[in-house]
Write a protein that holds these residues in place. Structure first.
Motif, PDB file in Angstrom:
ATOM      1  N   ARG A   6       0.743  -1.086  -0.128  1.00 52.93           N
ATOM      2  CA  ARG A   6       0.064  -0.017   0.137  1.00 52.93           C
ATOM      3  C   ARG A   6       0.844   1.138  -0.067  1.00 52.93           C
ATOM      4  O   ARG A   6       0.542   2.113  -0.776  1.00 52.93           O
ATOM      5  N   ARG A   7       1.828   1.379   0.808  1.00 53.01           N
ATOM      6  CA  ARG A   7       2.700   2.534   0.696  1.00 53.01           C
ATOM      7  C   ARG A   7       3.413   2.631  -0.362  1.00 53.01           C
ATOM      8  O   ARG A   7       3.838   3.739  -0.858  1.00 53.01           O
ATOM      9  N   LEU A   8       3.933   1.661  -0.924  1.00 52.65           N
ATOM     10  CA  LEU A   8       4.584   1.793  -2.263  1.00 52.65           C
ATOM     11  C   LEU A   8       3.900   2.290  -3.302  1.00 52.65           C
ATOM     12  O   LEU A   8       4.187   3.271  -4.012  1.00 52.65           O
ATOM     13  N   ARG A   9       2.427   1.895  -3.459  1.00 53.09           N
ATOM     14  CA  ARG A   9       1.686   2.330  -4.294  1.00 53.09           C
ATOM     15  C   ARG A   9       1.347   3.891  -4.080  1.00 53.09           C
ATOM     16  O   ARG A   9       1.184   4.913  -5.027  1.00 53.09           O
ATOM     17  N   GLU A  10       1.322   4.369  -2.928  1.00 50.67           N
ATOM     18  CA  GLU A  10       0.838   5.625  -2.350  1.00 50.67           C
ATOM     19  C   GLU A  10       2.019   6.459  -2.359  1.00 50.67           C
ATOM     20  O   GLU A  10       2.087   7.801  -2.602  1.00 50.67           O
ATOM     21  N   GLY A  11       3.617   5.916  -2.624  1.00 46.75           N
ATOM     22  CA  GLY A  11       4.654   6.786  -2.938  1.00 46.75           C
ATOM     23  C   GLY A  11       5.124   7.061  -1.337  1.00 46.75           C
ATOM     24  O   GLY A  11       5.836   8.371  -1.293  1.00 46.75           O
ATOM     25  N   SER A  12       4.870   6.436  -0.436  1.00 46.02           N
ATOM     26  CA  SER A  12       5.097   6.841   1.009  1.00 46.02           C
ATOM     27  C   SER A  12       6.177   6.030   1.784  1.00 46.02           C
ATOM     28  O   SER A  12       6.422   6.274   3.018  1.00 46.02           O
ATOM     29  N   TRP A  26      11.853   1.254  -6.142  1.00 46.53           N
ATOM     30  CA  TRP A  26      10.770   0.815  -6.573  1.00 46.53           C
ATOM     31  C   TRP A  26      10.191   1.385  -8.012  1.00 46.53           C
ATOM     32  O   TRP A  26      10.029   0.519  -8.841  1.00 46.53           O
ATOM     33  N   SER A  27      10.435   2.631  -8.135  1.00 46.93           N
ATOM     34  CA  SER A  27      10.043   3.527  -9.134  1.00 46.93           C
ATOM     35  C   SER A  27      10.970   2.930 -10.457  1.00 46.93           C
ATOM     36  O   SER A  27      10.331   2.587 -11.673  1.00 46.93           O
TER      37      SER A  27
END
Length: 868
Positions: A563-569, A578-579
């Motif tokens: 979830r945090r990876l998707r949100e960029g947090s 990750w990007s």
């Protein structure tokens, strides 16, 4: 007709068959309502709630706790009244009869899950003991086996609800089981009967070796008869309780021709009524034949109607091209995913031979897509060749398929007449094919003569294709507008200009050393692995490096981390890594050749689940260190061999080695670019799906994968087109396949018969496959059907049916790799060689023969697996 929710699967089936006039014994049913109060009281137990989503290792202890609570439940007044009515019914209609009490749970005897042998059956019950038998069956419904089977079949939600079938226990003279298709080879045309004297329980439980009869369904001809020892047999004890055991002589058959004929007609009628293959329990009492039970056969391989020939007709032979011909996918593809693959392969074939039908009929085709799979019609190929030659051509990608073809009788499966495309029409296509072949050969020759220049140009072309594809997917073009431009681009650039690289990457080592000894063979093999810039290995290493940035909490909570990876947090270094990973590899992942399958960019948990075992085992099997060891071993081996060879052989080795270094790492580039296409097409498709959801045409964006391109156009432009119904129609067969098929067979015929190879080794404890990556390793087996099924620890022997690049992270920890389907060019074999892992392939049934924890020795030099 009673509802399944009220009487359960078994009882509902018996009700329906009795109404159809099939010879079902009389009886009564205790409905699910009878047990509702007990289940309601168990619902207040914490262990009961925990069972609904328990991990497999937690189930036994929770079931024991629930069973203790259930054993203390008292009969209600209503339950006692119902039991009294049941006893009176049998006293009036079947005086002096013993009873048999059988479970009929709501999830039992279903098309997708049978629960055969999981629930309880109690024989020889005296009417006065009915209460105890009912309670025993209820307690058995709470057994750990029930919940473990539900978990295995991915049955979620409400817990099982029980009903019970109560019938007179027949005093059988002979009984057994019948299968409306042959469960050993999937042949739709073969009925299989197993039988013994007395009760069928001796057959069902496996305590006796029964007689076996195989009958051709359309003619009634007895194909095979095997007499078993038939001892012991079980007989109804007049005093009730346990069945009486008797010893028998096995020298005479327990079924005669007349009885076999009657069983044939009964089972054919039962199968026709249900509309799917059935597993039937039957019994003779004197001359009276009874149908005791019919349940769906839960594991078999169905074929689409267009691939099936009529009973008695000449059979066609099909090879599953999706298993090993670059796709390596062991699941039914979505309708849109299959349509896309078909468009792409159609464009390739059309570029070589001219216009061809997009969806040819299986009977006349060479290559076709249907039923979620890609197939080759070998019967049509046998018009031009023989099975031995076809087997030789298949060896590089699928040794199991090659072994099967070696045992095929060419005359049996050769098409009775030439397909429609053979003849004058074929002759008109030859000039185009010859021109394409000449161009391809010239390109290969140019690369051979000028490898450095060719490699630089290939790198530029790869970058150019990647740029063009990304630009196309970032443009405003719709999904259907992208299809033709991408097909043309892939044909002209990828297959026209880049595929020759594969030829140079596979130049045979025999050119350098003729008749090498064992040591030299190992040296030459080492020279063809351990290269930088291997795209699949790079992906695995990138995952490992990403994992080094994560802490323990990140890996222990993959859902929250995703979830945090998707949100960029996440912290900046992790988010940047990750990007970068998603930009390069986000469109990849297990089963990546189907557009409907999420990739890393769709669900970061896929990546996190693969990272975790690599990080946990990094001190024992560090992927970066392992790769560098292979690089150094290659370079050292080259220097050693250069010092040993002289003259012409040495010059040839230099010539070969330079080309291996340049082109061997590029062998996975074509698939990389195809999956890049898939990622872009998937994003475009989901955007269309969201548009159709907003318009009220679909329920979920993901439902778009149940449509084909033509239907997507209709859904967007024709208000009267029913997109939901199209999805339902298109996915009906693929849903059926996903429910019934564990592993797709490499070769199957048009009556469903799965062909298997002759066994290679008869030495006890040794299984013979094909060597695809050298070395010898001993370790514990870990059998996986999916890459996310369980963790591979350092030194485990990874055993799988087939693999694709999404399995690569598992290879770093594995001590060796064993593949049922594959050859030296299959993905798993290529990666195993690149990482220096022993690998063998082509052992039929290996995933079913081995169990986790068994210790085996894998010899990648000889292709043998030894059970220790």
């Amino acid at each position: 007709m009673p509802e399944r929710a009220n009487v359960g699967g078994k009882a509902q089936s018996l009700f329906r068959m009795a109404a159809e006039g099939l010879p079902v014994p009389d009886g009564a049913v205790l409905t699910t309502a009878f047990f509702a109060s007990w289940y309601a009281r168990l619902g207040r137990c914490e262990a009961w709630h925990a069972l609904q989503n328990a991990a497999p290792e937690e189930i036994p202890a929770l079931c024991e706790e629930v069973a203790r609570a259930a054993a203390a439940l008292a009969w209600s007044e209503d339950q006692e009244q119902v039991l009294g009515r049941v006893r009176r019914y049998f006293a009036d209609n079947h005086p002096d009869a013993l009873l048999i009490v059988r479970s009929s749970a709501t999830d039992e005897d279903g098309v997708n899950a049978s629960f055969a042998g999981i629930y309880e059956t109690l024989p020889g019950v005296k009417p006065e003991d009915l209460d105890n038998a009912v309670r025993a069956c209820f307690l058995a419904s709470l057994d750990a086996r029930v919940f473990q089977y539900r978990a295995q079949k991915n049955i979620t939600g409400a817990a099982p609800q029980l009903a019970l079938v109560i019938q007179p226990h027949l005093a059988c003279d002979v009984a057994g089981v019948g299968f409306s298709l042959n469960p050993h080879n999937n042949d739709y045309e073969e009925l299989v009967l197993t039988a013994n004297w007395g009760q069928g329980e001796s057959v069902v439980s496996g305590i006796a070796e029964p007689d076996t009869f195989i009958v051709e369904k359309h003619s009634g001809r007895l194909i095979e008869q095997q007499l078993g020892a038939k001892t012991p047999s079980l007989w109804l004890n007049p005093d009730g309780g346990l069945l009486e055991r008797r010893e028998n002589r096995g020298d005479s058959a327990c079924l005669n021709e007349h009885q076999i004929a009657r069983l044939l007609e009964l089972i054919k009628r039962t199968e026709a009524y249900h509309g799917y293959p059935v597993d039937v329990e039957w019994a003779f009492v004197g001359e009276q034949l009874y149908l005791l039970q019919a349940r769906p056969i839960s594991v078999y391989v169905p074929l689409p109607p267009s691939m099936i020939t009529a009973p008695g007709e000449r059979r066609r032979l099909y090879a599953d091209a999706a298993l090993s011909k670059g796709i390596t996918l062991n699941q039914a593809m979505s309708p849109l995913g299959l349509d896309w693959i078909n468009h792409l392969f159609h464009a390739i074939l059309a570029s070589w031979v001219g216009p061809i039908p997009l969806y040819p009929k299986p009977a006349s085709a060479f290559f076709f897509c249907t039923g979620g799979r890609m197939y080759i019609n070998y019967s049509n190929l046998l018009v031009f060749s023989n099975a031995t030659k076809l087997a030789k051509n298949a060896e590089a990608t699928d040794t199991l398929m090659a072994d099967i073809l070696k045992s095929v009788d060419t005359q049996t499966y050769r098409a009775a007449k030439k397909p429609a495309w053979v003849g004058i029409n074929m002759l008109t296509r030859l000039p185009r094919f010859a021109a394409q072949m000449s161009g391809f050969s010239a390109h290969v020759l140019w690369m051979l003569l000028f490898p450095k220049r060719a490699h630089r140009r290939a790198k530029d072309k790869i970058a150019e294709v990647e740029r063009d594809l990304r630009a196309l997917f970032e443009s405003d073009r719709s999904l259907t507008e992208c299809t033709d431009p991408i097909s043309r681009l892939m044909v002209s650039r990828l297959f026209g200009q880049l595929m020759p690289m594969l030829v140079l990457g596979m130049l045979p080592a025999a050119l350098a050393v003729r008749k090498p000894n064992g040591r030299q063979r190992r040296q030459l093999d080492q020279l063809q692995r351990g290269f930088d810039n291997h795209i699949v290995v790079e992906m695995g290493l990138a995952l490992f490096r990403l994992g080094l940035l994560l802490d323990t909490d990140d890996l222990e909570n993959p859902g929250e981390t995703a979830r945090r990876l998707r949100e960029g947090s996440m912290p900046v270094p992790i988010q940047q890594a990750w990007s970068a990973f998603v930009t390069r590899f986000g469109f990849r992942g297990p089963n990546e050749m189907d557009l409907a399958t999420p990739g890393y960019e769709d669900d970061p948990r896929i990546a996190l689940n693969q990272i975790t075992p690599m990080i946990e085992n990094r001190h024992h099997a560090n992927p970066e260190r392992l790769h560098q060891e292979q690089v150094r071993a290659r370079e050292t081996t080259y220097q050693t061999l250069m010092g040993e060879l002289r003259g012409f052989q040495r010059r040839v080795l230099v010539w070969l080695y330079r080309r291996w270094c340049l082109f061997t790492p590029t062998r996975d580039i074509p698939k990389y670019l195809i999956t890049l296409c898939n990622g872009g097409m998937r994003r475009k498709a989901l955007a269309v799906g969201a548009e159709l959801v907003e318009a009220g045409r679909l329920d979920r964006a993901e439902d778009v994968f149940g449509l084909r391109f033509e239907e997507i156009t209709k859904a967007l432009t024709q208000p009267d087109f029913d997109a939901r119904r199209a999805v339902q129609t298109n996915t009906a067969f693929t849903d059926k396949v996903r429910a019934h098929v564990r592993h797709f067979p490499p070769v199957i015929d048009s009556r469903g018969r799965i062909l298997r190879p002759e066994p290679r080794s008869r030495e006890p404890g040794v299984l013979q496959g094909s060597p695809v990556s050298p070395g010898t390793v001993t370790g514990p087996v870990k059998v996986l059907n999916r890459p996310d099924e369980k963790k591979i620890k350092s030194g485990d022997i990874l055993v799988a049916y087939t693999t694709d690049p999404g399995w690569t992270p598992l290879f770093f920890n594995a001590g060796a790799v064993v593949l049922e389907v594959g050859g030296i060019l299959q993905h798993g074999a290529v990666v195993a060689r690149e990482l220096g892992k022993p690998c063998i392939s082509g052992i039929a049934g290996i995933v079913n023969q081995l169990e986790d924890g068994q210790v085996v020795e894998v010899n990648g030099d000889t292709g043998t697996l030894r059970l220790l």
